[in-house]
Design a protein around this motif. Sequence first.
Motif, PDB file in Angstrom:
ATOM      1  N   LEU A  90       0.822  -1.216   0.000  1.00  0.00           N
ATOM      2  CA  LEU A  90       0.000   0.000   0.000  1.00  0.00           C
ATOM      3  C   LEU A  90       0.854   1.263   0.000  1.00  0.00           C
ATOM      4  O   LEU A  90       0.521   2.250  -0.662  1.00  0.00           O
ATOM      5  CB  LEU A  90      -0.923  -0.008   1.221  1.00  0.00           C
ATOM      6  N   VAL A  91       1.954   1.232   0.737  1.00  0.00           N
ATOM      7  CA  VAL A  91       2.842   2.404   0.749  1.00  0.00           C
ATOM      8  C   VAL A  91       3.486   2.598  -0.625  1.00  0.00           C
ATOM      9  O   VAL A  91       3.610   3.734  -1.105  1.00  0.00           O
ATOM     10  CB  VAL A  91       3.913   2.250   1.851  1.00  0.00           C
ATOM     11  N   LYS A  92       3.882   1.491  -1.257  1.00  0.00           N
ATOM     12  CA  LYS A  92       4.441   1.603  -2.611  1.00  0.00           C
ATOM     13  C   LYS A  92       3.433   2.222  -3.571  1.00  0.00           C
ATOM     14  O   LYS A  92       3.771   3.085  -4.391  1.00  0.00           O
ATOM     15  CB  LYS A  92       4.861   0.217  -3.115  1.00  0.00           C
ATOM     16  N   GLN A  93       2.187   1.765  -3.500  1.00  0.00           N
ATOM     17  CA  GLN A  93       1.148   2.298  -4.365  1.00  0.00           C
ATOM     18  C   GLN A  93       0.883   3.772  -4.078  1.00  0.00           C
ATOM     19  O   GLN A  93       0.712   4.581  -5.000  1.00  0.00           O
ATOM     20  CB  GLN A  93      -0.141   1.488  -4.195  1.00  0.00           C
ATOM     21  N   TYR A  94       0.876   4.125  -2.794  1.00  0.00           N
ATOM     22  CA  TYR A  94       0.666   5.531  -2.410  1.00  0.00           C
ATOM     23  C   TYR A  94       1.790   6.411  -2.964  1.00  0.00           C
ATOM     24  O   TYR A  94       1.534   7.476  -3.557  1.00  0.00           O
ATOM     25  CB  TYR A  94       0.609   5.640  -0.893  1.00  0.00           C
TER      26      TYR A  94
END
Length: 282
Positions: free
Chosen positions: A256-260
């Motif tokens: 999720l952090v990568k996507q954000y």
Amino acid sequence: MTTRFCLICIFLCVACSINGQFLPINQLRLADSLASTGHFFEAGIAYERVLFDQPDSTVQLAAVVGKIECLKQQGRFSAAVQYINGELTNPYSDSTLLALRHDQITCAYLAGQFENSLSLLERLPYLHPDRPTETPVMSVVRILSLNELQRWPEAAVAYHQLLARAQSDTIFTPYRQLPRLKNEQKAITLSTFIPGGGQFYAGKPGEALLSILVETVGLYFGVTNFLAGYYLSAWGVGAATFGSFHSGGIRRAGVLVKQYNARQAQQFNAKVKAELLKQVGQ
């Protein structure tokens, strides 16, 4: 696919059968005609035939340019980079070689080869010391490549240098407010010790609450069954549910952090790209 293959074979056979009557300029016109009608794959083959059959350097150069354009129109930018690389060994004039290298750098950027495009840009002043190599388009490619690699301080320097050379009076300075990216390791650590913590940090409260709920249910089921003496159910259902969702939550937090971060960087880069294209258009 079969139809295309048959048409190509027919085209090559016909071209071979009338080779004696087919002048270089006519071969080139045939390739240009195919390209102008959108048959870029077939046009690429026709340009290759010109290069194979015709010794005239002017005609050959026109065929090389046509072949590169066909690859670009097909979206085969990586293939275009490789093709141009092979052509750079030919004894073209310095201005022609510079134009080919500019095209190669642009194709490298479009192919997602950002490090390669920057490396090729750095070599230009050494390969063509007597010519101006940092054109506005090359400056844009440099800035956009640095942006994609999230090397924003370097991109900011190149951006202001471009504006200075263009004598632009724009007051838009996107690099004053860089994207605020989140730390992937921090999200993983939070999820490790606090169920759902990494998801909250990544900006997904719904997923965080779901993770907390499922892990809590699994833990509660395991503890109550263990205390009741149902050890198999405690370990096989309760502990397994808690463990699987906990480890999955840890991995999910990092994703999720990568996507954000990718969304934030993409939005910022799109804003800078729009401004750069406006400046070059001026």
